[in-house]
Design an enzyme around this catalytic site. Sequence first.
Site, short mmCIF file in Angstrom:
data_model
loop_
_atom_site.label_atom_id
_atom_site.label_comp_id
_atom_site.label_asym_id
_atom_site.label_seq_id
_atom_site.Cartn_x
_atom_site.Cartn_y
_atom_site.Cartn_z
N ASP A 192 0.87 -0.98 0.02
CA ASP A 192 -0.15 0.38 -0.17
C ASP A 192 0.95 1.42 -0.16
O ASP A 192 1.97 1.24 0.33
CB ASP A 192 -0.95 -0.12 1.24
CG ASP A 192 -0.34 0.28 2.40
OD1 ASP A 192 0.68 -0.66 2.69
OD2 ASP A 192 -0.69 0.83 3.50
N GLU A 228 0.00 -0.52 5.91
CA GLU A 228 0.99 -0.09 6.75
C GLU A 228 0.95 1.33 6.85
O GLU A 228 0.94 2.02 7.87
CB GLU A 228 2.49 -0.57 6.17
CG GLU A 228 3.63 -0.10 7.35
CD GLU A 228 3.99 1.18 7.00
OE1 GLU A 228 4.93 1.57 7.81
OE2 GLU A 228 3.75 2.03 5.94
#
Length: 375
Positions: A69, A134
């Site tokens: 991500d 994250e």
Amino acid sequence: MATDPLPLAQALIRCRSVTPADDGAMAVLEAALAPLGFACHRLRFGAIENLFARRGAGGPHLCFAGHTDVVPAGDAGAWTADPFGGEVRDGVLYGRGATDMKGAIAAFVAAVADRLAARPGAPGSLSLLITGDEEGPAVDGTARVLEWMAAHGQVPDMCLVGEPTSRARLGDVIKIGRRGSLNAAITLHGVQGHVAYPQRADNPVHRLLRVLHGLIARPLDQGTEWFEPSSLQVTSVDVGNAATNVIPAAARARLNIRFNDRHTGESLARMLRAALEAEGARFDLDVSVSGEAFLTRPGPFVEALKRAVRRATGGEPALDTGGGTSDARFIARYCPVAELGAVGTTMHKVDECTPVAELRALAALYRAVIEEALG
């Protein structure tokens, strides 16, 4: 010939995986790992796609942790390249995630491919713990995957997180710990009244300022062997009072504490509560701890990383615990963990990029890490 990490890095960048979206990133990674003999487990928790992949069953077991991500691109018109195009221009790879940290994931996969080609029967296990959460709340990502790994007998002996730790040259910094982070919201209640008659009111702004002054007047500590001093920063003071002649009924503040291993989130929450109780007014305190401080003391794993940096770059790495938080805070509960990755000068910026030569050098560095950690 060494495996080139560039095509995989480009393929990952072309996935618009802004948290919590995956946009096919895990499928791209699984397609690269399965032919290398990895058993891949797609793990979805809530809205988050995660991947755990392992090759080998014996020890020692080295895990590489990372995230697909990315943060939003922001104003795409300010970029000189498509943020999700994976364009190479003048020997530089552009795109969101080029440094943080799709490039590192691609470099590790390339390192693994070279290791397996050179030593197909080498002992030990290699795994990847890749999350899509994250850069976001970090609730349904690494922490949940680690719980799954523990339940299925997959806890590694050591873990390398591929965050962009390098400052000026590749491998110049290895992070062996991180400070903890605590956020607090304080509401201090008083008695509303007219400013001309303060004796008929109880001004919560004055009380709040006394509390905050007491908290920032003395340092929390002087630092430790591996950590800088803890830092308390007031981030907001808010009354919301539009009137000039009214003492408000309540005053609010927010603060953040970045703390070293002399403290815990619980001990700091007790300190805040004691300071508010000493003021003698009614208050509300809301505390959230996004991560505790942790430290992987120099030992076999850290020494293996240092040898790998010397071997791949010829440089001597510094051991560091600065910066913000990372998913290493979750991994530290299970095994020794350290962070080593690309030069991070452009992460989260417009025109995030990494030189292709540096990306390939990172793959060579990770190959050295595998050799030094697994033998």
